[in-house]
Design a protein around this motif. Structure first.
Motif, PDB file in Angstrom:
ATOM      1  N   PHE A 193      -5.676  -2.628  -7.826  1.00 36.72           N
ATOM      2  CA  PHE A 193      -6.028  -3.515  -6.725  1.00 36.72           C
ATOM      3  C   PHE A 193      -6.884  -4.680  -7.219  1.00 36.72           C
ATOM      4  CE2 PHE A 193      -4.713   0.280  -4.579  1.00 36.72           C
ATOM      5  CZ  PHE A 193      -4.129  -0.172  -3.404  1.00 36.72           C
ATOM      6  N   ARG A 194      -6.530  -5.887  -6.742  1.00 37.74           N
ATOM      7  CA  ARG A 194      -7.237  -7.109  -7.104  1.00 37.74           C
ATOM      8  C   ARG A 194      -7.466  -7.950  -5.856  1.00 37.74           C
ATOM      9  NH1 ARG A 194      -4.095  -8.845 -12.745  1.00 37.74           N
ATOM     10  NH2 ARG A 194      -4.061  -6.730 -13.659  1.00 37.74           N
ATOM     11  N   THR A 195      -8.137  -9.084  -6.019  1.00 41.04           N
ATOM     12  CA  THR A 195      -8.455  -9.945  -4.890  1.00 41.04           C
ATOM     13  C   THR A 195      -7.977 -11.362  -5.167  1.00 41.04           C
ATOM     14  OG1 THR A 195     -10.406  -8.635  -4.340  1.00 41.04           O
ATOM     15  CG2 THR A 195     -10.291 -10.839  -3.409  1.00 41.04           C
ATOM     16  N   ALA A 196      -7.369 -11.987  -4.157  1.00 42.13           N
ATOM     17  CA  ALA A 196      -6.974 -13.393  -4.204  1.00 42.13           C
ATOM     18  C   ALA A 196      -7.358 -14.036  -2.881  1.00 42.13           C
ATOM     19  CB  ALA A 196      -5.476 -13.541  -4.437  1.00 42.13           C
ATOM     20  N   SER A 197      -8.111 -15.119  -2.943  1.00 42.56           N
ATOM     21  CA  SER A 197      -8.548 -15.840  -1.740  1.00 42.56           C
ATOM     22  C   SER A 197      -9.230 -14.915  -0.743  1.00 42.56           C
ATOM     23  CB  SER A 197      -7.360 -16.537  -1.077  1.00 42.56           C
ATOM     24  OG  SER A 197      -6.742 -17.439  -1.970  1.00 42.56           O
ATOM     25  N   GLY A 198     -10.019 -13.977  -1.260  1.00 48.63           N
ATOM     26  CA  GLY A 198     -10.775 -13.080  -0.406  1.00 48.63           C
ATOM     27  C   GLY A 198      -9.972 -11.940   0.189  1.00 48.63           C
ATOM     28  N   ARG A 199      -8.699 -11.798  -0.180  1.00 54.34           N
ATOM     29  CA  ARG A 199      -7.845 -10.730   0.337  1.00 54.34           C
ATOM     30  C   ARG A 199      -7.456  -9.782  -0.791  1.00 54.34           C
ATOM     31  NH1 ARG A 199      -5.505 -15.012   3.923  1.00 54.34           N
ATOM     32  NH2 ARG A 199      -5.621 -14.252   6.069  1.00 54.34           N
ATOM     33  N   LEU A 200      -7.483  -8.489  -0.482  1.00 53.88           N
ATOM     34  CA  LEU A 200      -7.124  -7.460  -1.454  1.00 53.88           C
ATOM     35  C   LEU A 200      -5.610  -7.313  -1.527  1.00 53.88           C
ATOM     36  CD1 LEU A 200      -8.589  -5.178  -3.192  1.00 53.88           C
ATOM     37  CD2 LEU A 200      -7.979  -3.642  -1.301  1.00 53.88           C
ATOM     38  N   TYR A 201      -5.089  -7.075  -2.734  1.00 56.31           N
ATOM     39  CA  TYR A 201      -3.674  -6.762  -2.904  1.00 56.31           C
ATOM     40  C   TYR A 201      -3.518  -5.837  -4.108  1.00 56.31           C
ATOM     41  CZ  TYR A 201      -3.344  -9.942  -6.920  1.00 56.31           C
ATOM     42  OH  TYR A 201      -3.511 -10.534  -8.146  1.00 56.31           O
ATOM     43  N   ALA A 202      -2.390  -5.141  -4.154  1.00 49.18           N
ATOM     44  CA  ALA A 202      -2.076  -4.266  -5.283  1.00 49.18           C
ATOM     45  C   ALA A 202      -1.243  -5.031  -6.292  1.00 49.18           C
ATOM     46  CB  ALA A 202      -1.321  -3.032  -4.803  1.00 49.18           C
ATOM     47  N   ALA A 203      -1.709  -5.085  -7.535  1.00 51.15           N
ATOM     48  CA  ALA A 203      -1.001  -5.832  -8.574  1.00 51.15           C
ATOM     49  C   ALA A 203       0.157  -5.043  -9.173  1.00 51.15           C
ATOM     50  CB  ALA A 203      -1.967  -6.241  -9.679  1.00 51.15           C
ATOM     51  N   VAL A 204       0.185  -3.721  -8.978  1.00 50.55           N
ATOM     52  CA  VAL A 204       1.269  -2.890  -9.512  1.00 50.55           C
ATOM     53  C   VAL A 204       1.862  -2.067  -8.373  1.00 50.55           C
ATOM     54  CG1 VAL A 204       1.894  -1.051 -11.125  1.00 50.55           C
ATOM     55  CG2 VAL A 204       0.195  -2.768 -11.792  1.00 50.55           C
ATOM     56  N   GLU A 205       3.190  -2.093  -8.280  1.00 52.83           N
ATOM     57  CA  GLU A 205       3.920  -1.336  -7.271  1.00 52.83           C
ATOM     58  C   GLU A 205       4.989  -0.496  -7.963  1.00 52.83           C
ATOM     59  OE1 GLU A 205       3.775  -5.036  -4.052  1.00 52.83           O
ATOM     60  OE2 GLU A 205       5.689  -4.305  -4.854  1.00 52.83           O
ATOM     61  N   HIS A 206       5.023   0.791  -7.662  1.00 58.37           N
ATOM     62  CA  HIS A 206       6.074   1.679  -8.155  1.00 58.37           C
ATOM     63  C   HIS A 206       7.035   1.952  -7.002  1.00 58.37           C
ATOM     64  CE1 HIS A 206       4.023   2.622 -11.969  1.00 58.37           C
ATOM     65  NE2 HIS A 206       2.912   2.519 -11.260  1.00 58.37           N
ATOM     66  N   HIS A 207       8.330   1.788  -7.261  1.00 63.98           N
ATOM     67  CA  HIS A 207       9.323   1.812  -6.195  1.00 63.98           C
ATOM     68  C   HIS A 207      10.206   3.053  -6.267  1.00 63.98           C
ATOM     69  CE1 HIS A 207       8.109  -2.264  -5.432  1.00 63.98           C
ATOM     70  NE2 HIS A 207       8.505  -2.661  -6.633  1.00 63.98           N
TER      71      HIS A 207
END
Length: 241
Positions: A193-207
């Motif tokens: 998990f990382r942050t961009a423009s104050g919003r959290l997101y997951a940088a790695v996704e397993h499908h």
């Protein structure tokens, strides 16, 4: 070869989820404290108007390719992947879906709706809070997760699996129900998990698709509220990466 995160336990839980009876049709009143933790974790309850993601994906079937995702609402979404063997483009624009320049079926469109909903987590949960269903807490190995189901219409729904302590969405399942009751389940495990423009997101996704691990995506950059032209959601646009 993509790395599998606890594949056996994930497969068992995905198959069990197909017959999971949710404990109640609880709305936002019961889920309020959990939604507040999610909001604190992800930075804001305000949904972005657009989401633009770039990175790369590693598919079991096609290898590695540069990735672009463009989201402008639940029914305006584009995925573009540049593999060595060629470019794959999937687009939804309202009632119509394309793969490259070929119009596709309603089932294909439904699968894209589920992918768009996944990209917009958790803000689509906040927007649909009155329709959410509480699936309760479940243990997966050493992890305790709270299941929240979000209906998407047209026999589509998504289940977010949330760490009740941190408020992070660690896994999601998109479920497409066919006439007759059979289901297709598309799962994602989120990491890094990382942050961009104050919003959290997951940088790695397993499908996963129907319990089978099919690859992973690495998100290298995210832009929120960036201008995205209408023309991006047409099938005749040349490669953008």
């Amino acid at each position: 070869m993509p790395r599998r995160p606890d594949p056996a336990s994930w497969l068992r839980r995905v198959l069990a989820a197909a017959v999971l009876a949710f404990a109640s049709a609880a709305g936002a009143g019961d889920l309020g404290p959990l939604l507040e933790r999610i909001e604190r974790a992800y930075g804001t309850v305000t949904p972005p108007n657009t989401i633009l993601q770039r990175g790369h994906t590693l598919s079991h079937s096609r290898g590695e390719g540069a990735l672009l995702r463009a989201y402008r609402g639940a029914e305006r979404f584009r995925i573009e992947i540049h593999y060595r063997s060629g470019t794959e483009t999937r687009i939804i624009d309202g009632p119509t879906a394309w793969q490259s320049s070929k119009p596709m079926s309603e089932a294909f469109r439904g699968a894209l709706i589920l992918q768009a909903a996944r990209v917009a987590l958790p803000w689509n949960l906040f927007a649909a809070r009155a329709q959410l269903r509480d699936g309760g807490e479940h243990r997966a190995g050493d992890v305790r997760l709270h299941f929240v189901e979000m209906p998407l219409g047209n026999n589509l729904r998504m289940v977010a699996e949330i760490d009740p302590e941190s408020g992070r969405i660690l896994r999601s399942r998109g479920i497409l129900t066919h006439p007759g009751g059979s289901e297709m389940v598309f799962g994602t495990v989120y990491e890094d998990f990382r942050t961009a423009s104050g919003r959290l997101y997951a940088a790695v996704e397993h499908h996963y698709a129907m319990g089978r691990y099919i690859g992973r995506s690495v998100i290298e950059s995210v832009e929120y509220d960036a201008p995205i032209a209408d023309s991006l959601f047409r099938p005749d646009i040349p490669g953008l990466i």
